[in-house]
Write a protein that holds these residues in place. Structure first.
Motif, PDB file in Angstrom:
ATOM      1  N   ARG A   1     137.842 -22.664  92.039  1.00  0.00           N
ATOM      2  CA  ARG A   1     137.608 -21.855  90.846  1.00  0.00           C
ATOM      3  C   ARG A   1     137.200 -20.456  91.288  1.00  0.00           C
ATOM      4  O   ARG A   1     136.244 -20.282  92.036  1.00  0.00           O
ATOM      5  CB  ARG A   1     136.512 -22.452  89.978  1.00  0.00           C
ATOM      6  N   MET A   2     137.945 -19.460  90.811  1.00  0.00           N
ATOM      7  CA  MET A   2     137.629 -18.063  91.059  1.00  0.00           C
ATOM      8  C   MET A   2     137.283 -17.417  89.727  1.00  0.00           C
ATOM      9  O   MET A   2     137.757 -17.854  88.690  1.00  0.00           O
ATOM     10  CB  MET A   2     138.822 -17.321  91.677  1.00  0.00           C
ATOM     11  N   GLN A   3     136.500 -16.356  89.775  1.00  0.00           N
ATOM     12  CA  GLN A   3     136.035 -15.718  88.552  1.00  0.00           C
ATOM     13  C   GLN A   3     136.191 -14.210  88.641  1.00  0.00           C
ATOM     14  O   GLN A   3     135.905 -13.609  89.679  1.00  0.00           O
ATOM     15  CB  GLN A   3     134.558 -16.067  88.348  1.00  0.00           C
ATOM     16  N   ASP A   4     136.662 -13.599  87.543  1.00  0.00           N
ATOM     17  CA  ASP A   4     136.589 -12.152  87.417  1.00  0.00           C
ATOM     18  C   ASP A   4     135.734 -11.857  86.189  1.00  0.00           C
ATOM     19  O   ASP A   4     135.054 -12.761  85.682  1.00  0.00           O
ATOM     20  CB  ASP A   4     137.977 -11.490  87.381  1.00  0.00           C
ATOM     21  N   ASN A   5     135.751 -10.641  85.698  1.00  0.00           N
ATOM     22  CA  ASN A   5     134.874 -10.285  84.581  1.00  0.00           C
ATOM     23  C   ASN A   5     135.162 -11.051  83.298  1.00  0.00           C
ATOM     24  O   ASN A   5     134.271 -11.230  82.482  1.00  0.00           O
ATOM     25  CB  ASN A   5     134.952  -8.787  84.297  1.00  0.00           C
ATOM     26  N   GLY A   6     136.378 -11.509  83.092  1.00  0.00           N
ATOM     27  CA  GLY A   6     136.701 -12.134  81.822  1.00  0.00           C
ATOM     28  C   GLY A   6     137.173 -13.571  81.865  1.00  0.00           C
ATOM     29  O   GLY A   6     137.205 -14.242  80.833  1.00  0.00           O
ATOM     30  N   HIS A   7     137.549 -14.074  83.052  1.00  0.00           N
ATOM     31  CA  HIS A   7     138.185 -15.389  83.109  1.00  0.00           C
ATOM     32  C   HIS A   7     137.822 -16.171  84.368  1.00  0.00           C
ATOM     33  O   HIS A   7     137.432 -15.610  85.383  1.00  0.00           O
ATOM     34  CB  HIS A   7     139.715 -15.234  83.063  1.00  0.00           C
ATOM     35  N   PHE A   8     138.007 -17.481  84.271  1.00  0.00           N
ATOM     36  CA  PHE A   8     137.984 -18.387  85.416  1.00  0.00           C
ATOM     37  C   PHE A   8     139.430 -18.749  85.721  1.00  0.00           C
ATOM     38  O   PHE A   8     140.221 -18.969  84.804  1.00  0.00           O
ATOM     39  CB  PHE A   8     137.211 -19.676  85.102  1.00  0.00           C
ATOM     40  N   TYR A   9     139.763 -18.844  86.993  1.00  0.00           N
ATOM     41  CA  TYR A   9     141.102 -19.215  87.441  1.00  0.00           C
ATOM     42  C   TYR A   9     140.969 -20.457  88.303  1.00  0.00           C
ATOM     43  O   TYR A   9     140.157 -20.471  89.229  1.00  0.00           O
ATOM     44  CB  TYR A   9     141.724 -18.079  88.252  1.00  0.00           C
ATOM     45  N   TYR A  10     141.772 -21.484  88.020  1.00  0.00           N
ATOM     46  CA  TYR A  10     141.670 -22.760  88.719  1.00  0.00           C
ATOM     47  C   TYR A  10     142.944 -23.036  89.512  1.00  0.00           C
ATOM     48  O   TYR A  10     144.053 -22.884  88.988  1.00  0.00           O
ATOM     49  CB  TYR A  10     141.438 -23.895  87.721  1.00  0.00           C
ATOM     50  N   VAL A  11     142.748 -23.466  90.763  1.00  0.00           N
ATOM     51  CA  VAL A  11     143.858 -23.778  91.659  1.00  0.00           C
ATOM     52  C   VAL A  11     143.627 -25.167  92.244  1.00  0.00           C
ATOM     53  O   VAL A  11     142.516 -25.472  92.705  1.00  0.00           O
ATOM     54  CB  VAL A  11     143.971 -22.721  92.789  1.00  0.00           C
ATOM     55  N   ASP A  12     144.668 -25.992  92.226  1.00  0.00           N
ATOM     56  CA  ASP A  12     144.606 -27.328  92.809  1.00  0.00           C
ATOM     57  C   ASP A  12     144.370 -27.200  94.316  1.00  0.00           C
ATOM     58  O   ASP A  12     145.167 -26.577  95.023  1.00  0.00           O
ATOM     59  CB  ASP A  12     145.918 -28.061  92.526  1.00  0.00           C
ATOM     60  N   ALA A  13     143.288 -27.774  94.803  1.00  0.00           N
ATOM     61  CA  ALA A  13     142.931 -27.660  96.220  1.00  0.00           C
ATOM     62  C   ALA A  13     143.685 -28.646  97.095  1.00  0.00           C
ATOM     63  O   ALA A  13     143.610 -28.570  98.317  1.00  0.00           O
ATOM     64  CB  ALA A  13     141.429 -27.845  96.398  1.00  0.00           C
ATOM     65  N   ALA A  14     144.415 -29.560  96.497  1.00  0.00           N
ATOM     66  CA  ALA A  14     145.211 -30.505  97.275  1.00  0.00           C
ATOM     67  C   ALA A  14     146.638 -29.995  97.481  1.00  0.00           C
ATOM     68  O   ALA A  14     147.221 -30.204  98.540  1.00  0.00           O
ATOM     69  CB  ALA A  14     145.231 -31.874  96.603  1.00  0.00           C
ATOM     70  N   GLY A  15     147.180 -29.306  96.482  1.00  0.00           N
ATOM     71  CA  GLY A  15     148.568 -28.869  96.586  1.00  0.00           C
ATOM     72  C   GLY A  15     148.807 -27.381  96.446  1.00  0.00           C
ATOM     73  O   GLY A  15     149.879 -26.891  96.757  1.00  0.00           O
ATOM     74  N   GLY A  16     147.817 -26.629  95.947  1.00  0.00           N
ATOM     75  CA  GLY A  16     147.945 -25.184  95.842  1.00  0.00           C
ATOM     76  C   GLY A  16     148.521 -24.675  94.535  1.00  0.00           C
ATOM     77  O   GLY A  16     148.678 -23.473  94.354  1.00  0.00           O
ATOM     78  N   LYS A  17     148.808 -25.565  93.611  1.00  0.00           N
ATOM     79  CA  LYS A  17     149.401 -25.173  92.329  1.00  0.00           C
ATOM     80  C   LYS A  17     148.348 -24.502  91.442  1.00  0.00           C
ATOM     81  O   LYS A  17     147.209 -24.948  91.365  1.00  0.00           O
ATOM     82  CB  LYS A  17     149.955 -26.415  91.637  1.00  0.00           C
ATOM     83  N   PHE A  18     148.769 -23.421  90.737  1.00  0.00           N
ATOM     84  CA  PHE A  18     147.889 -22.787  89.758  1.00  0.00           C
ATOM     85  C   PHE A  18     147.748 -23.748  88.587  1.00  0.00           C
ATOM     86  O   PHE A  18     148.730 -24.253  88.045  1.00  0.00           O
ATOM     87  CB  PHE A  18     148.468 -21.445  89.288  1.00  0.00           C
ATOM     88  N   LEU A  19     146.510 -24.025  88.166  1.00  0.00           N
ATOM     89  CA  LEU A  19     146.259 -25.004  87.115  1.00  0.00           C
ATOM     90  C   LEU A  19     146.038 -24.390  85.745  1.00  0.00           C
ATOM     91  O   LEU A  19     146.651 -24.794  84.765  1.00  0.00           O
ATOM     92  CB  LEU A  19     145.064 -25.878  87.490  1.00  0.00           C
ATOM     93  N   ARG A  20     145.130 -23.409  85.687  1.00  0.00           N
ATOM     94  CA  ARG A  20     144.825 -22.844  84.373  1.00  0.00           C
ATOM     95  C   ARG A  20     143.943 -21.605  84.515  1.00  0.00           C
ATOM     96  O   ARG A  20     143.323 -21.368  85.548  1.00  0.00           O
ATOM     97  CB  ARG A  20     144.134 -23.867  83.472  1.00  0.00           C
ATOM     98  N   LYS A  21     143.895 -20.872  83.400  1.00  0.00           N
ATOM     99  CA  LYS A  21     143.042 -19.702  83.257  1.00  0.00           C
ATOM    100  C   LYS A  21     142.217 -19.944  81.996  1.00  0.00           C
ATOM    101  O   LYS A  21     142.769 -20.288  80.961  1.00  0.00           O
ATOM    102  CB  LYS A  21     143.912 -18.456  83.107  1.00  0.00           C
ATOM    103  N   GLU A  22     140.887 -19.793  82.104  1.00  0.00           N
ATOM    104  CA  GLU A  22     140.007 -20.014  80.956  1.00  0.00           C
ATOM    105  C   GLU A  22     139.166 -18.768  80.711  1.00  0.00           C
ATOM    106  O   GLU A  22     138.712 -18.140  81.662  1.00  0.00           O
ATOM    107  CB  GLU A  22     139.073 -21.213  81.194  1.00  0.00           C
ATOM    108  N   LYS A  23     138.946 -18.463  79.458  1.00  0.00           N
ATOM    109  CA  LYS A  23     138.087 -17.339  79.083  1.00  0.00           C
ATOM    110  C   LYS A  23     136.655 -17.615  79.531  1.00  0.00           C
ATOM    111  O   LYS A  23     136.148 -18.703  79.364  1.00  0.00           O
ATOM    112  CB  LYS A  23     138.139 -17.118  77.577  1.00  0.00           C
ATOM    113  N   ASN A  24     136.033 -16.618  80.111  1.00  0.00           N
ATOM    114  CA  ASN A  24     134.645 -16.695  80.563  1.00  0.00           C
ATOM    115  C   ASN A  24     133.777 -16.116  79.457  1.00  0.00           C
ATOM    116  O   ASN A  24     133.710 -14.913  79.277  1.00  0.00           O
ATOM    117  CB  ASN A  24     134.476 -15.903  81.860  1.00  0.00           C
ATOM    118  N   ASP A  25     133.153 -16.980  78.671  1.00  0.00           N
ATOM    119  CA  ASP A  25     132.336 -16.512  77.539  1.00  0.00           C
ATOM    120  C   ASP A  25     130.971 -16.094  77.938  1.00  0.00           C
ATOM    121  O   ASP A  25     130.185 -16.621  78.497  1.00  0.00           O
ATOM    122  CB  ASP A  25     132.245 -17.600  76.458  1.00  0.00           C
TER     123      ASP A  25
END
Length: 164
Positions: A140-164
């Motif tokens: 899970r990585m974070q910028d000012n507005g969102h969280f970004y999730y990446v599968d740690a087993a295969g490297g696939k981008f999973l999702r982007k969620e709003k950081n409230d």
């Protein structure tokens, strides 16, 4: 003149005493040293989290924090490691107890994937962590507005969620 001399002395003193920062490392590169330290702490110590708040846009950092959980003792340990790989250990109150499990994607690859999917980087240090989500390891990585999730087993981008 006194101020200039004092400033010169301060600069020369700090250059002699300032610690040399270790080179930035990926999270997996320090895993052997911290795992060995965790096994000294508790033989059943299991990795439940990796994180840093000082990651570069390359997915490397000068220091990483690894949390281990012992099911036998119900205790947690935080093991810090710098770029030289020297671990230090202390008790932890981290909430997670689910093991991360096997992961092949390192922090540099996860960061690159998140950047390709919109992560806004900065040079002041970025947050990146690895933990289990329903038994699957995720970065899970974070910028000012969102969280970004990446599968740690295969490297696939999973999702982007709003950081409230």
């Amino acid at each position: 003149m006194k101020t200039a001399v004092s400033l010169a002395l301060l600069i020369s003193f700090t250059s002699l005493t300032a610690p040399v920062l270790a080179a930035d490392k990926t999270a997996r590169s320090l895993l052997p040293q911290v795992t060995a330290e965790a096994k000294k702490w508790q033989a059943d110590g299991t990795l439940v989290n990796i994180n840093t708040s000082s990651a570069s846009p390359k997915g490397t950092a000068p220091a990483w924090a690894y949390t281990f959980y012992s099911p036998k003792t119900k205790k947690k340990a935080l093991i810090m490691a710098d770029g030289k790989g020297k671990p230090s250990r202390e008790d932890s109150i981290y909430f997670q107890t689910a093991p991360v499990g096997e992961f092949s994607v390192d922090s540099d690859k996860a960061m690159a994937t998140a950047i390709k999917n919109g992560l806004k980087t900065n040079n002041f240090g970025m947050s990146i962590s690895l933990e289990s989500n329903d038994g699957k390891p995720e970065w899970r990585m974070q910028d000012n507005g969102h969280f970004y999730y990446v599968d740690a087993a295969g490297g696939k981008f999973l999702r982007k969620e709003k950081n409230d």
